[in-house]
Each structure stands twice: as C-alpha cells, then as structure tokens.
Scaffold this motif. Structure first.
Motif, PDB file in Angstrom:
ATOM      1  N   GLU A   4       0.871  -1.164   0.000  1.00 41.40           N
ATOM      2  CA  GLU A   4       0.000   0.000   0.000  1.00 41.40           C
ATOM      3  C   GLU A   4       0.912   1.219   0.000  1.00 41.40           C
ATOM      4  O   GLU A   4       2.112   1.094  -0.102  1.00 41.40           O
ATOM      5  N   SER A   5       0.336   2.386   0.160  1.00 39.43           N
ATOM      6  CA  SER A   5       1.162   3.578   0.209  1.00 39.43           C
ATOM      7  C   SER A   5       0.544   4.587   1.156  1.00 39.43           C
ATOM      8  O   SER A   5      -0.665   4.786   1.166  1.00 39.43           O
ATOM      9  N   ILE A   9       5.345   6.885   0.945  1.00 41.43           N
ATOM     10  CA  ILE A   9       5.989   5.783   1.655  1.00 41.43           C
ATOM     11  C   ILE A   9       5.302   4.472   1.330  1.00 41.43           C
ATOM     12  O   ILE A   9       4.173   4.233   1.742  1.00 41.43           O
ATOM     13  N   PRO A  10       5.973   3.583   0.598  1.00 39.16           N
ATOM     14  CA  PRO A  10       5.395   2.251   0.378  1.00 39.16           C
ATOM     15  C   PRO A  10       5.313   1.510   1.707  1.00 39.16           C
ATOM     16  O   PRO A  10       6.211   1.591   2.533  1.00 39.16           O
ATOM     17  N   TRP A  11       4.248   0.779   1.915  1.00 37.80           N
ATOM     18  CA  TRP A  11       3.984   0.132   3.196  1.00 37.80           C
ATOM     19  C   TRP A  11       3.342  -1.214   2.965  1.00 37.80           C
ATOM     20  O   TRP A  11       2.515  -1.364   2.083  1.00 37.80           O
ATOM     21  N   ILE A  12       3.736  -2.169   3.757  1.00 42.12           N
ATOM     22  CA  ILE A  12       3.052  -3.454   3.729  1.00 42.12           C
ATOM     23  C   ILE A  12       2.828  -3.890   5.175  1.00 42.12           C
ATOM     24  O   ILE A  12       3.733  -3.823   6.002  1.00 42.12           O
ATOM     25  N   GLY A  13       1.625  -4.245   5.491  1.00 41.21           N
ATOM     26  CA  GLY A  13       1.311  -4.782   6.809  1.00 41.21           C
ATOM     27  C   GLY A  13       1.287  -6.298   6.708  1.00 41.21           C
ATOM     28  O   GLY A  13       0.706  -6.852   5.792  1.00 41.21           O
ATOM     29  N   ILE A  14       1.963  -6.937   7.630  1.00 35.67           N
ATOM     30  CA  ILE A  14       2.057  -8.389   7.594  1.00 35.67           C
ATOM     31  C   ILE A  14       1.358  -8.942   8.827  1.00 35.67           C
ATOM     32  O   ILE A  14       1.731  -8.616   9.950  1.00 35.67           O
ATOM     33  N   PRO A  15       0.334  -9.763   8.653  1.00 36.07           N
ATOM     34  CA  PRO A  15      -0.435 -10.253   9.809  1.00 36.07           C
ATOM     35  C   PRO A  15       0.288 -11.389  10.525  1.00 36.07           C
ATOM     36  O   PRO A  15       0.056 -12.557  10.262  1.00 36.07           O
ATOM     37  N   TYR A  16       1.200 -11.025  11.428  1.00 34.59           N
ATOM     38  CA  TYR A  16       1.894 -12.016  12.232  1.00 34.59           C
ATOM     39  C   TYR A  16       1.438 -11.916  13.665  1.00 34.59           C
ATOM     40  O   TYR A  16       0.855 -10.938  14.080  1.00 34.59           O
ATOM     41  N   GLY A  17       1.782 -12.904  14.423  1.00 31.25           N
ATOM     42  CA  GLY A  17       1.505 -12.886  15.850  1.00 31.25           C
ATOM     43  C   GLY A  17       0.471 -13.917  16.220  1.00 31.25           C
ATOM     44  O   GLY A  17      -0.232 -14.459  15.367  1.00 31.25           O
ATOM     45  N   VAL A  68      12.537  -2.232  -4.147  1.00 32.99           N
ATOM     46  CA  VAL A  68      12.464  -2.542  -2.720  1.00 32.99           C
ATOM     47  C   VAL A  68      11.059  -2.998  -2.306  1.00 32.99           C
ATOM     48  O   VAL A  68      10.915  -3.806  -1.403  1.00 32.99           O
ATOM     49  N   GLU A  69      10.010  -2.517  -2.994  1.00 38.36           N
ATOM     50  CA  GLU A  69       8.656  -2.905  -2.608  1.00 38.36           C
ATOM     51  C   GLU A  69       8.451  -4.412  -2.672  1.00 38.36           C
ATOM     52  O   GLU A  69       7.754  -4.989  -1.850  1.00 38.36           O
ATOM     53  N   GLU A  70       9.098  -5.057  -3.641  1.00 35.79           N
ATOM     54  CA  GLU A  70       8.947  -6.503  -3.776  1.00 35.79           C
ATOM     55  C   GLU A  70       9.653  -7.253  -2.649  1.00 35.79           C
ATOM     56  O   GLU A  70       9.369  -8.413  -2.394  1.00 35.79           O
ATOM     57  N   GLN A  71      10.576  -6.596  -1.974  1.00 36.31           N
ATOM     58  CA  GLN A  71      11.359  -7.235  -0.922  1.00 36.31           C
ATOM     59  C   GLN A  71      10.889  -6.864   0.479  1.00 36.31           C
ATOM     60  O   GLN A  71      11.467  -7.321   1.461  1.00 36.31           O
ATOM     61  N   LEU A  72       9.866  -6.035   0.605  1.00 35.62           N
ATOM     62  CA  LEU A  72       9.470  -5.538   1.920  1.00 35.62           C
ATOM     63  C   LEU A  72       9.148  -6.662   2.905  1.00 35.62           C
ATOM     64  O   LEU A  72       9.628  -6.655   4.034  1.00 35.62           O
ATOM     65  N   ALA A  73       8.336  -7.612   2.502  1.00 31.02           N
ATOM     66  CA  ALA A  73       7.933  -8.677   3.426  1.00 31.02           C
ATOM     67  C   ALA A  73       9.137  -9.475   3.914  1.00 31.02           C
ATOM     68  O   ALA A  73       9.299  -9.711   5.112  1.00 31.02           O
ATOM     69  N   GLY A  97       4.732  -4.525  10.490  1.00 30.77           N
ATOM     70  CA  GLY A  97       4.660  -3.754   9.266  1.00 30.77           C
ATOM     71  C   GLY A  97       6.042  -3.396   8.777  1.00 30.77           C
ATOM     72  O   GLY A  97       6.982  -3.312   9.564  1.00 30.77           O
ATOM     73  N   VAL A  98       6.156  -3.182   7.492  1.00 29.28           N
ATOM     74  CA  VAL A  98       7.417  -2.813   6.875  1.00 29.28           C
ATOM     75  C   VAL A  98       7.140  -1.646   5.937  1.00 29.28           C
ATOM     76  O   VAL A  98       6.167  -1.670   5.184  1.00 29.28           O
ATOM     77  N   ALA A  99       7.997  -0.649   5.989  1.00 33.07           N
ATOM     78  CA  ALA A  99       7.847   0.507   5.106  1.00 33.07           C
ATOM     79  C   ALA A  99       9.182   0.800   4.447  1.00 33.07           C
ATOM     80  O   ALA A  99      10.240   0.443   4.973  1.00 33.07           O
ATOM     81  N   ALA A 100       9.131   1.443   3.309  1.00 35.78           N
ATOM     82  CA  ALA A 100      10.340   1.880   2.616  1.00 35.78           C
ATOM     83  C   ALA A 100      10.298   3.391   2.518  1.00 35.78           C
ATOM     84  O   ALA A 100       9.305   3.968   2.084  1.00 35.78           O
ATOM     85  N   GLY A 101      11.370   4.022   2.944  1.00 36.74           N
ATOM     86  CA  GLY A 101      11.428   5.467   2.874  1.00 36.74           C
ATOM     87  C   GLY A 101      12.293   6.035   3.970  1.00 36.74           C
ATOM     88  O   GLY A 101      13.007   5.303   4.651  1.00 36.74           O
ATOM     89  N   PRO A 102      12.230   7.342   4.171  1.00 40.10           N
ATOM     90  CA  PRO A 102      13.002   7.977   5.242  1.00 40.10           C
ATOM     91  C   PRO A 102      12.483   7.489   6.601  1.00 40.10           C
ATOM     92  O   PRO A 102      11.286   7.621   6.888  1.00 40.10           O
TER      93      PRO A 102
END
Length: 153
Positions: A4-5, A9-17, A68-73, A97-102
């Motif tokens: 997502e964005s 900032i590209p962002w991916i939420g990963i449902p862990y836990g 980098v978006e393809e590698q976020l997870a 969650g993982v984000a790419a950016g500053p």
C-alpha cells in the motif's frame, strides 16, 4: 502481497503474531535489529507485565530503492526475527509492518495513520555513525510525531 502507500511511503502490513485478538493500546515499536531497538520492545513487554494493555506494532523501515517494494515482506521478517521470537515466546499478540522510505518520516506518519497512541523506540540503532552526522532518527521522530515518544537507551 501488494504494498500500500501512505503518501510517498510504500507500506506493507504483515499479519503475524498469535491469534486471539489485538485489543489494547497500540504502541509503535520501530525495530532495526539493533540491541537498542530490542530494549525498546523489552520496555513495552515490561509495561504489559505490569498490567498496561499494550499491543506492539513492530515497524521496520528499509531504505527506499529500486525494486524494494517486492522485498518488503522478506526484509521485514529478517529484521524483526529476534523481536518476533520474544513476542511469540510470551504469546503476545502483535502486528508487523514494513515501510520503505526515510525512517523518521515513516515512523511518525505510520504511527498517526495506524492509530498508535505512543511510539517507543531506541535512541541509537544500527546506523549510529549516520545519526552523528545527520541527526538521529529518534531526534527527528520527536519533532515529527503527533503522539508521545518514549526513548529507551
């Protein structure tokens, strides 16, 4: 898993836990794999042990670059492995969650967008030299964040 964005900032939420819900106060805990970031997580876990209903939202921020978006997870899972192991050992529900950016911009923006009530982070991460030269990420987060920030040494 598509990114997502949040603005730029590209962002991916990963449902862990662990299953069983994530009710409680959302606390963003930036994790970069450093001992200091793990101490910040330990601080959150100690507060939970004293009865504070906190849900850790782990966040890894990777430098933005081509592809980098393809590698976020994958990068997020690698960087947070030790933190997730601590949470899993105590069956603490969390969100990853993982984000790419500053980093500072991503931390402050995602805390707001995810509805986190607090940010708990280490004072120095893996990029200590960069922090000395450019000003630390923690210092920038203090200026950008709209929620309380707790710094852990």
């Amino acid at each position: 898993m598509a990114a997502e964005s949040f603005g730029e900032i590209p962002w991916i939420g990963i449902p862990y836990g662990p299953r069983g819900g994530t009710s409680g106060r959302r606390v963003l805990v930036p994790i970069d794999g450093s001992a200091t970031s793990l101490r910040a997580l330990d601080y959150v876990l100690a507060r939970r042990a004293r009865g504070d209903a906190l849900v850790p939202y782990l966040l890894t921020v990777v430098p933005h670059g081509e592809g980098v978006e393809e590698q976020l997870a994958e990068r997020g899972k690698e960087t947070t492995a030790a933190a997730r192991a601590r949470l899993d050992a105590d069956a603490v529900p969390y969100v990853l969650g993982v984000a790419a950016g500053p980093p500072a911009v991503a931390i402050a923006r995602l805390a707001r967008e995810l509805g986190c009530e607090e940010i708990v982070m280490g004072t120095r991460g893996l990029r200590a030299l960069e922090g000395i030269l450019l000003g630390s990420v923690a210092q920038r987060v203090l200026h950008l964040a709209e929620v309380p920030v707790t710094l852990v040494k």
